[in-house]
Scaffold this active site. Sequence first.
Site, PDB file in Angstrom:
ATOM      1  N   TYR A  76      33.302  19.004  66.874  1.00  0.00           N
ATOM      2  CA  TYR A  76      31.943  19.570  66.939  1.00  0.00           C
ATOM      3  C   TYR A  76      30.932  18.508  66.473  1.00  0.00           C
ATOM      4  CZ  TYR A  76      27.773  22.197  65.663  1.00  0.00           C
ATOM      5  OH  TYR A  76      26.462  22.620  65.529  1.00  0.00           O
ATOM      6  N   ARG A 125      14.253  33.051  58.718  1.00  0.00           N
ATOM      7  CA  ARG A 125      14.463  34.395  59.264  1.00  0.00           C
ATOM      8  C   ARG A 125      14.172  35.411  58.180  1.00  0.00           C
ATOM      9  NH1 ARG A 125      17.585  35.345  64.073  1.00  0.00           N
ATOM     10  NH2 ARG A 125      17.991  33.278  64.905  1.00  0.00           N
ATOM     11  N   CYS A 129      17.107  29.057  63.896  1.00  0.00           N
ATOM     12  CA  CYS A 129      15.942  29.919  63.672  1.00  0.00           C
ATOM     13  C   CYS A 129      14.785  29.591  64.610  1.00  0.00           C
ATOM     14  CB  CYS A 129      15.477  29.814  62.228  1.00  0.00           C
ATOM     15  SG  CYS A 129      16.654  30.498  61.065  1.00  0.00           S
TER      16      CYS A 129
END
Length: 644
Positions: A238, A436, A293
């Site tokens: 990743y 958030r 976000c």
Amino acid sequence: MLEFKKGVDILSAVGGITTMNDARKLFAQRLDQEQLARLVTITNEEALLKVANAIAMCEPEQVYIHTGSDDDREKVRRMSLEKGEEAELAIPGHTIHFDLPEDQGRMVDQTFYIVNEDEPVSSLAKKELRAQSHAYIREHMRGIMRGKTMFVGFYSRGPVGAKASIPAIEISSSTYVLHSAELLYRNCYPDFDAEVARRGEFFTNVHSEGPNRSEDIPKVRIYMDRSWQTTFSTFCTYAGNTLLMKKGNHRFASDCAMYKHNGQELSEHMFITGMTGPGGRVTYFAGAAPSGCGKTTTAMVGSNFIGDDLAQMWIEDDGTLRAVNPEIGIFGIIEDVNLEGDPHLMKCLRQPGAEVIFSNVLVDEQNNPRWVGDGDKMPERGINYQGQWTKEMVDVPMSHPNSRCTLMAEAVGNHNKAVNADPAGIVIKVITYSGRDSNTMPPIWVAKNMEAGVTIGASIVSKATAAEIGTSGVNRQPWANTPFVAGTMADYLDAQFNFYGNDQMTHKPVMAGLNYFLTHEARGDGGKGLLGEKKDVHVWLGWLELFTHGEVQAIETPIGLIPKYEDLLKLFTERINKDYPESLYNMQFSLYIDNIIARIDLQDAAWRKEQGASKRLFAVYAEQKAALLALKAAKGGIVKPQDL
Ligand code: SPV
Ligand code: MN
């Protein structure tokens, strides 16, 4: 305090090459004539020793120096397909890469700062003593590239020659990592030596995916050796865990800002974008948001999109705040990217023209990438990172929530390539912070002064997202940057106050909080879901653009300045042709005083645990709280903007 070049240099100790003589002997043994000739361009001895030690440690079968030429780029793309790290999709130039199911985000529990005895680190970071990391790397990275090709690339994290640009070496056995590096960073092979001489430092990154098997996941380590500005990454793919020129080096850049250039530089987890205002002027913003976000979406709302993730900032001699984007590409979350909210990006993802690596999305039967929220009809079946997927698997989303797309920024219609390439940097006039937050802060509030602005950044709270494995709940996310700050929170807070409070910065930016995540549920009007939509961001940024130029007035509140209804109404009409009822404005901008005070109390308590945290922060909290309590006594617990 962080001391550089202190303790054992692990790469050198494991590689065992300490002299240029030995390095040259090793190169002669391990590199063919063509690659040897390429290496001649690099003369910096420290850099050559890093490369030699990486070779000695990892023992690759071949070494390939990536010069950034079209031929080299093509070769890596082709090898990636041959090796199976990527596969072609229906649209030419588009490929799919899958990471292991366990490797779908940053592995925070297996990511460590390597520290010397008694070296303080952030309370929000994981650390490991140097001796232990050294032993781990010796055991697991020696010979890890046997039978593989090692790629070595020389990059600049920023336009060559810019004050805050820092050169970096990326070394990996993964073609996917090098392919991504070429899309996201500036290969500066011919300029590398000069850049190291100018800046006086460079970063080094060594990664190998090893056999790339799930059974090796417990052995994954992502190490940042801050003292030697070198990262190590093993057994994973990743990009957030492996392409450490991104967040690994962002961490080192934060160290530089805090411990080498305190008060002069900052390294931020921020997008950079320009908004066009009246008369065609362009006003540049830099904005922080935690991973997942909406940072990429916000950035692309600008008329002059620059970057979506990182900003290297400094105070220029003329007193302006300047920034460069260390990147030239986007490694963006793809969930919910659709035509409605992200028209520029969607064009790159759905039409030929751009080179795109999709990761961990679904590949449907027509060999097209598909993801949750892409705006099309759900496919019947396909292949995703876990294998076969069918529509009947209702509990399994077709794409991972941290699925990503990797592409060059210049492919995006509104990107301003010339500005992103300018070593003079970009004059930043607006700084935003967001998270958030479902029930407390309004969509925009502007700090009354720099101290209050720093406090907005220090007080970001946000819900955990899929970008980080193993996190949950609502967390403190100061400046949305703390996953990448190794130094103590008190030191970082000081660096912020010292930067924005520096008298040399004569052109102070407007500093503001942003929150797109207020819900109907929290405002109790009987509705469900978010109070706004993605495209409203045009209005929030548009208002800030006008405010920065003194062209709209604001309402004063204890937490800062908020917009007036009439001004927003006008912008909703002009910018996105949308109705904006006053009832919605009231839900968004009324002060829910108990919620705000609870938020301040939580922040105050958390920061009091940070030894040596600046009194300036607590003074702002105390002042705001006292004013909020007075307002509550006068006007009640929920105060409409009209009553202020
Ligand atoms: C983020 O998660 O903030 C990213 C991707 O930008 S990563 O490289 O994983 O950090
Ligand atoms: Mn990020």
